[in-house]
Design a protein around this motif. Structure first.
Motif, PDB file in Angstrom:
ATOM      1  N   SER A 206       5.820  36.257  72.017  1.00 45.12           N
ATOM      2  CA  SER A 206       5.214  37.464  71.469  1.00 45.12           C
ATOM      3  C   SER A 206       5.064  37.335  69.954  1.00 45.12           C
ATOM      4  N   GLY A 207       4.628  38.432  69.348  1.00 41.92           N
ATOM      5  CA  GLY A 207       4.407  38.438  67.910  1.00 41.92           C
ATOM      6  C   GLY A 207       3.035  37.898  67.557  1.00 41.92           C
ATOM      7  N   THR A 208       2.746  37.889  66.285  1.00 41.93           N
ATOM      8  CA  THR A 208       1.459  37.362  65.824  1.00 41.93           C
ATOM      9  C   THR A 208       1.500  35.842  65.760  1.00 41.93           C
ATOM     10  N   ILE A 209       0.332  35.258  65.806  1.00 41.86           N
ATOM     11  CA  ILE A 209       0.217  33.807  65.698  1.00 41.86           C
ATOM     12  C   ILE A 209      -0.017  33.499  64.219  1.00 41.86           C
ATOM     13  N   PRO A 210       0.975  32.930  63.529  1.00 40.01           N
ATOM     14  CA  PRO A 210       0.854  32.746  62.078  1.00 40.01           C
ATOM     15  C   PRO A 210      -0.275  31.783  61.710  1.00 40.01           C
ATOM     16  N   ARG A 211      -1.016  32.120  60.656  1.00 39.48           N
ATOM     17  CA  ARG A 211      -2.134  31.269  60.249  1.00 39.48           C
ATOM     18  C   ARG A 211      -1.660  29.916  59.757  1.00 39.48           C
ATOM     19  N   GLN A 212      -0.398  29.833  59.253  1.00 35.84           N
ATOM     20  CA  GLN A 212       0.114  28.570  58.732  1.00 35.84           C
ATOM     21  C   GLN A 212       0.375  27.535  59.816  1.00 35.84           C
ATOM     22  N   ILE A 213       0.355  27.977  61.090  1.00 37.82           N
ATOM     23  CA  ILE A 213       0.766  27.063  62.155  1.00 37.82           C
ATOM     24  C   ILE A 213      -0.253  25.959  62.390  1.00 37.82           C
ATOM     25  N   PHE A 214      -1.513  26.194  62.002  1.00 39.04           N
ATOM     26  CA  PHE A 214      -2.549  25.180  62.205  1.00 39.04           C
ATOM     27  C   PHE A 214      -3.017  24.653  60.857  1.00 39.04           C
ATOM     28  N   ASN A 215      -3.269  23.357  60.799  1.00 37.65           N
ATOM     29  CA  ASN A 215      -3.807  22.759  59.572  1.00 37.65           C
ATOM     30  C   ASN A 215      -4.664  21.557  59.911  1.00 37.65           C
ATOM     31  N   SER A 216      -5.430  21.114  58.961  1.00 34.63           N
ATOM     32  CA  SER A 216      -6.417  20.058  59.189  1.00 34.63           C
ATOM     33  C   SER A 216      -5.796  18.699  59.447  1.00 34.63           C
ATOM     34  N   SER A 233      -4.300  39.025  65.672  1.00 32.17           N
ATOM     35  CA  SER A 233      -5.583  38.348  65.835  1.00 32.17           C
ATOM     36  C   SER A 233      -5.410  36.838  65.875  1.00 32.17           C
ATOM     37  N   MET A 234      -6.472  36.174  66.290  1.00 31.47           N
ATOM     38  CA  MET A 234      -6.474  34.720  66.302  1.00 31.47           C
ATOM     39  C   MET A 234      -6.613  34.227  64.863  1.00 31.47           C
ATOM     40  N   PRO A 235      -5.756  33.303  64.396  1.00 32.18           N
ATOM     41  CA  PRO A 235      -5.807  32.875  62.996  1.00 32.18           C
ATOM     42  C   PRO A 235      -7.070  32.064  62.691  1.00 32.18           C
ATOM     43  N   PRO A 236      -7.675  32.272  61.517  1.00 33.67           N
ATOM     44  CA  PRO A 236      -8.886  31.510  61.160  1.00 33.67           C
ATOM     45  C   PRO A 236      -8.632  30.023  61.011  1.00 33.67           C
ATOM     46  N   THR A 237      -7.372  29.631  60.795  1.00 34.14           N
ATOM     47  CA  THR A 237      -7.055  28.193  60.683  1.00 34.14           C
ATOM     48  C   THR A 237      -7.272  27.456  61.991  1.00 34.14           C
ATOM     49  N   LEU A 238      -7.517  28.199  63.080  1.00 36.40           N
ATOM     50  CA  LEU A 238      -7.814  27.566  64.361  1.00 36.40           C
ATOM     51  C   LEU A 238      -9.029  26.638  64.234  1.00 36.40           C
ATOM     52  N   GLY A 239      -9.977  27.029  63.375  1.00 39.42           N
ATOM     53  CA  GLY A 239     -11.186  26.240  63.198  1.00 39.42           C
ATOM     54  C   GLY A 239     -10.959  24.902  62.520  1.00 39.42           C
ATOM     55  N   LEU A 240      -9.735  24.667  62.022  1.00 43.85           N
ATOM     56  CA  LEU A 240      -9.420  23.386  61.367  1.00 43.85           C
ATOM     57  C   LEU A 240      -9.040  22.309  62.375  1.00 43.85           C
ATOM     58  N   LEU A 241      -8.823  22.699  63.616  1.00 40.34           N
ATOM     59  CA  LEU A 241      -8.373  21.742  64.638  1.00 40.34           C
ATOM     60  C   LEU A 241      -9.582  21.057  65.273  1.00 40.34           C
ATOM     61  N   ASN A 242     -10.234  20.217  64.514  1.00 38.51           N
ATOM     62  CA  ASN A 242     -11.502  19.643  64.980  1.00 38.51           C
ATOM     63  C   ASN A 242     -11.341  18.578  66.059  1.00 38.51           C
ATOM     64  N   THR A 243     -10.090  18.266  66.452  1.00 41.39           N
ATOM     65  CA  THR A 243      -9.869  17.333  67.563  1.00 41.39           C
ATOM     66  C   THR A 243      -9.648  18.060  68.886  1.00 41.39           C
ATOM     67  N   LEU A 244      -9.625  19.386  68.861  1.00 42.94           N
ATOM     68  CA  LEU A 244      -9.235  20.179  70.034  1.00 42.94           C
ATOM     69  C   LEU A 244     -10.244  20.037  71.172  1.00 42.94           C
ATOM     70  N   GLU A 245      -9.697  19.862  72.402  1.00 46.70           N
ATOM     71  CA  GLU A 245     -10.533  19.738  73.593  1.00 46.70           C
ATOM     72  C   GLU A 245     -10.323  20.888  74.585  1.00 46.70           C
ATOM     73  N   PRO A 260     -12.310  34.042  65.181  1.00 46.22           N
ATOM     74  CA  PRO A 260     -12.714  33.413  63.909  1.00 46.22           C
ATOM     75  C   PRO A 260     -14.144  32.885  63.978  1.00 46.22           C
ATOM     76  N   THR A 261     -14.892  33.150  62.924  1.00 49.06           N
ATOM     77  CA  THR A 261     -16.302  32.740  62.913  1.00 49.06           C
ATOM     78  C   THR A 261     -16.471  31.231  62.872  1.00 49.06           C
ATOM     79  N   ASN A 262     -15.417  30.523  62.449  1.00 48.57           N
ATOM     80  CA  ASN A 262     -15.537  29.062  62.366  1.00 48.57           C
ATOM     81  C   ASN A 262     -15.118  28.371  63.658  1.00 48.57           C
ATOM     82  N   ILE A 263     -15.044  29.127  64.760  1.00 50.06           N
ATOM     83  CA  ILE A 263     -14.636  28.503  66.011  1.00 50.06           C
ATOM     84  C   ILE A 263     -15.629  27.443  66.451  1.00 50.06           C
ATOM     85  N   ASN A 264     -16.909  27.603  66.014  1.00 51.57           N
ATOM     86  CA  ASN A 264     -17.883  26.587  66.425  1.00 51.57           C
ATOM     87  C   ASN A 264     -17.753  25.279  65.647  1.00 51.57           C
ATOM     88  N   ASN A 265     -16.708  25.189  64.791  1.00 55.08           N
ATOM     89  CA  ASN A 265     -16.369  23.881  64.216  1.00 55.08           C
ATOM     90  C   ASN A 265     -15.729  22.967  65.250  1.00 55.08           C
TER      91      ASN A 265
END
Length: 959
Positions: A206-216, A233-245, A260-265
């Motif tokens: 539970s709790g929020t998903i911290p934005r610091q948890i994801f990085n490039s 909310s979903m952290p915007p740093t999610l868009g930094l995971l460009n290897t995600l499948e 996050p608007t950068n999800i299409n990264n």
């Protein structure tokens, strides 16, 4: 103190045995200590030289133990634990104890001292408590599999120190709290930049998903956070995971805010699951995500919009699920022409205008669900679309419309039946023993069985057998590559479960032999659990849960044998041998004297059954075999713990193998058991009379040496009760439940209408319905049964007996037993089957609950809140449920005369089964399912008996 000569010799021998052994003494002591905390261990774990004697599952480098691989090899008995002795194995690199459900308790903190450990594989066990922080000290760890256990508490922040970690799987537990991140002092998951797999689904995080948890710098390819309680909310740093499948955020009911608007990264993303949350803002723009194959964003609160342009710009898309989102506008024809598209689920939106599928629709497109939209017309050009099209709830489907696409059921191309591997039999297939199954190569063998859970498959057409053929071929090839003795692979019954996993049954058949050995099972379990096998990309990440495998010659080393390990080395020394033999003889003689004394006592108490002169006290046999005590002792390996499969009111139940190879269950009484000599004799007499595929078969009994034992056919899948409560691992969907209940009804109808004289069971309940390897229902436990009709009447006056919650109120009040008393109990069972609730619990009676909630003007009679969630709540998937409920309520009418006879009940259930699309055949004729070792399927629950002399302590109010 001066040692006697023989004790001095003994001490010398012990020291010499350690010196001569190939295994480090510390490692030997550690393994013996670990084994002592288990109730069973592999059969050749004897002696004091694990490396030199090649103990099963043990691998060594020099004299040090470096690998323990015991996947699925610890059987029977009470749950064992992992002892703190594990710290003695300081050179250990791999520890695999997966697929051992009888292994549980807390993990010892001393596991953190294994500084060389690279693989820790504990999936599919029963470990509980918190995950030790000390695991963060395993600096060499690469694979950590703790999924499918019962761990509670938070994710340890210390895991952030595992800089070499590649795979982290904590799914399917009961973990709570948030996702730990680096706070300046303590590490966190954000430190795991080399980890490619975060599998945290199906917990209580539970709790929020911290934005610091994801990085490039992260290399994540799988991020699974589904089926939790995350908020915010979903952290915007999610868009930094460009290897995600693979990305799963589905079923976090408090997750809100905009995507996050950068999800299409995430241009490598293939599977995107955001369904069943409270996400808001605009519908995410997926433009440029050319690898996407599976998209589900249903049941959120996005701002209403028209159909986005990216609908037709995803070339790899197979499945688009956008239900209940309020999307409007006209659907573009190009959407239906995508080359890979298989399923479009777009119900509950505002799509309008004219639906034009065109003639160039994709060849794989199987289903278009546009229920509850605003489509007014349909245009057909060229070849009409003849697969599953559903438009009910649109203006085009005026009231009374006869168009096939205006019906929610009866589509022109309904879903194909679940896939089952083809058996390559030429001519008449062989008849296998009860413990064996027919392999795809048409040979009889005992397969290793379990369930595969694919967490993110990229396809949705479950009727396309090409996927399963590919998986079978690929899996077999990988087994052979790893030199596992596998002949063939069988897959069965794929379906999407409540966690949105693709679930299917797996059977692995042995090559060149009838049955796998312990080492074989360990190897196969390791390959599947440690992800040594990689499935074809379309199946995505998976996990495996095994059924317990029954070895032909299970051997359990007793404590006395463990304590005598060092004596083996001294066999060559005559003096020590003589002393050992003398001591052993003294112990054996003493034990036999005690046993003879106990047997004499039991024989005296048992004389009332088998030694009376009156003929009525001797069981009247019709085909049941009489076994000697020594015969049953031999086939159960001296009633060993390994063969102990449960305990009931009567006593313990043991698995045994007759010389013919037939598996049997031996129910052995104990002094003071709840089932007395009368019930014992009754069960023998009645079961020897009846022979029906839906009634458990009595193989024989034993009256020898003061023992009273019953020998039944072995039923591998336990009780219906265990399946309904989830304890057995056997999943019953709506059609399977109908087939099981139909088989049960046929068994009872046989007792009432075809047995001569008729038999009233008197204790019909879910724990007295057994399920065989093909989910064929078998009625069991006839200790309370009564014969009817011998005096020309259809009733008998008798002391009231039965089980609370199932008991017929008319029988209780009048003490007049008729066959309609069984009908009442069966009606309660019908309600239990659809609710998975105990008939009577905390003052709530299921019959009253259903009567109170019933509303025949609503779908499913308004019983959504009472239905078992496993069944789902869609009326279209529960065909015939209303008729089923009507039948159940007829069966529990207060007056027995108002209840239908069982023959009529059978006919009605057959009709309901056809309505549900399952045919009227029994389970044995239609399906098979991986079996398991039941806890106590032959003993059942201890029946609550009611004396006619007074009221029970807590009386049941049926209505």
């Amino acid at each position: 103190m001066e040692l006697s000569p023989w004790l001095f010799m003994f001490s010398v021998l012990v020291k010499a045995s350690v010196i001569m052994a190939d295994t480090n003494g510390q490692d030997t002591a550690g393994l013996i200590g670990i084994a002592a905390s288990w109730n069973t261990h592999p059969s050749n774990w004897v002696g004091n030289d694990p490396c030199g004697e090649k103990w099963i599952g043990i691998s060594c480098t020099g004299d040090r133990v470096t690998s323990i691989r015991l996947s699925g090899t610890l059987r029977g008995g009470k749950p064992g634990t992992l002892s703190g002795d594990i710290q003695s194995l300081s050179e250990l690199q791999l520890l695999d104890l997966s697929q051992n459900k009888n292994l549980g308790g807390s993990l010892p903190s001393s596991i953190g001292t294994l500084s060389n450990l690279q693989n820790l594989v504990l999936a599919g066990c029963s470990f509980s408590g918190e995950i030790p922080q000390e695991i963060g000290q395993l600096s060499q760890l690469i694979f950590l599999y703790l999924n499918s256990n019962r761990f509670t508490g938070p994710i340890p922040s210390s895991l952030g120190r595992l800089s070499k970690l590649y795979w982290l799987d904590l799914g399917e537990n009961m973990l709570t709290g948030g996702l730990p991140i680096f706070d300046g002092t303590n590490p966190g998951l954000d430190n795991l930049t080399n980890t490619k797999h975060f599998h945290f689904g199906v917990n209580q995080l539970s709790g929020t998903i911290p934005r610091q948890i994801f990085n490039s710098n992260m290399k994540l390819i799988h991020l699974l956070l589904d089926n939790n309680n995350f908020s915010g909310s979903m952290p915007p740093t999610l868009g930094l995971l460009n290897t995600l499948e693979v990305l799963r955020f589905d079923k976090n009911s408090q997750l809100s805010g905009a995507v996050p608007t950068n999800i299409n990264n995430l241009t490598k993303l293939a599977e995107l699951h955001l369904e069943n949350n409270q996400l808001t803002g605009p519908l995410p723009d997926l433009t440029g995500m050319s690898s996407l194959s599976f998209v589900d964003m249903s049941n959120n609160s996005f701002n209403a919009s028209d159909a986005p342009s990216w609908f037709t710009a995803l070339p790899s898309l197979t499945s688009l699920y956008l239900e209940n989102l309020g999307i409007g506008g006209q659907l573009p024809q190009a959407l239906f022409s995508l080359s890979a598209i298989q399923t479009l689920r777009l119900r509950g939106n505002r799509f309008n205008g004219t639906l034009n599928i065109g003639s160039g629709f994709g060849t794989q497109l199987q289903k278009i669900d546009l229920q509850d939209n605003q489509i007014a017309q349909i245009t057909v050009t060229g070849t009409p679309y003849d697969k599953q099209l559903i438009l009910s709830g649109n203006p085009i489907c005026e009231q009374g419309s006869s168009e096939k696409y205006c019906k929610t059921t009866g589509q022109s191309n309904p879903a194909a039946p679940p896939y089952t591997t083809f058996k390559n039999c030429a001519g008449l297939p062989p008849t296998c023993l009860s413990s064996q199954l027919l392999s795809p190569s048409c040979t009889c063998a005992v397969p290793y069985r379990g369930t595969l859970f694919f967490r993110a498959p990229s396809f949705s057409d479950l009727s396309n057998e090409s996927y399963y053929l590919l998986l079978e071929k690929d899996m077999k090839a990988k087994f052979l590559l790893h030199q596992a003795p596998v002949d063939s692979i069988a897959l069965q019954n794929p379906f999407i479960d409540v966690s949105n996993n693709l679930e299917m049954s797996l059977e692995v058949f042995p090559s060149g032999k009838i049955q796998f050995g312990e080492q074989d099972i360990s190897d196969i379990g390791f390959i599947l659990t440690n992800q040594t096998y990689k499935p074809p990309p379309v199946f995505g990440p998976y996990f495996f849960i095994a059924q317990q495998y029954l070895f032909q010659n299970e051997v359990v080393a007793s404590k006395s044998k463990k304590n005598s390990m060092p004596l083996i080395v001294g066999v060559a020394v005559g003096g020590a041998v003589v002393v050992a033999v003398l001591l052993a003889l003294i112990v054996i003689i003493a034990k036999r004297k005690r046993k003879t004394h106990n047997t004499e006592e039991r024989s005296q108490s048992f004389a009332s059954l088998d030694m009376k002169s009156t003929s009525t006290s001797i069981p009247q046999l019709r085909g049941a075999r009489m076994f000697t005590f020594d015969e049953l002792k031999k086939i159960t390996n001296n009633f060993s713990e390994a063969n102990d499969i449960g305990t009931g009111g009567f006593g313990k139940v043991y698995r045994g193998t007759l010389p013919t190879g037939q598996l049997v269950a031996v129910k052995r009484s104990q002094q003071g058991s709840l089932q007395g000599s009368l019930e014992f004799r009754t069960e023998i007499e009645l079961l020897s009379r009846v022979h029906h595929k839906n009634v458990v078969s009595l193989v024989g009994f034993c009256l020898d040496q003061g023992e009273q034992m019953l020998v039944y056919e072995y039923i591998p899948n336990g009780t219906l009760k265990e399946s309904l409560t989830g304890k057995s691992g056997v999943r019953l969907d709506w059609k399977r439940r109908l087939r099981v209940i139909l088989g049960t009804a046929k068994g009872i109808a046989y007792l009432h209408e075809l047995a001569d004289p008729p038999i009233v069971h008197r204790d019909i309940k879910s724990s007295n319905v057994l399920l065989d390897e093909r989910l064929n229902a078998k009625v069991s436990d006839f200790g309370l049964s009564k014969l009817l009709g011998e005096d020309g009447r259809g009733m008998v006056t008798t002391q009231v007996k039965g089980t609370m919650g199932y008991l017929d109120p008319e029988y209780y009040m009048t003490q007049q037993l008729t066959d309609r008393s069984d009908v009442y109990s069966f009606g309660v069972l019908l309600l239990e089957v659809i609710t998975a609730k105990k008939p009577l619990e905390r003052g709530r009676y299921i019959v009253r609950e259903v009567h109170t909630a019933l509303d025949r003007s609503k779908d499913l009679y308004g019983l959504h809140e009472l239905l078992d969630p496993v069944l789902g709540a869609a009326p279209s998937s529960l065909g015939g449920l209303e008729q089923y409920v009507d039948l159940a309520l007829r069966c529990v009418e207060e007056a027995g005369a108002d209840r239908p006879p069982m023959g009529e009940v059978v006919a009605e259930i057959e009709r309901i089964t056809r309505m549900a699309g399952g045919g009227a055949e029994s389970a044995s004729e239609s399906m098979s399912y991986p079996s398991r070792t039941p806890r106590h399927p032959y003993g059942g629950d201890s029946p609550a008996e009611y004396s006619s002399s007074g009221l029970p302590s807590s009386r049941v109010e049926p209505k």
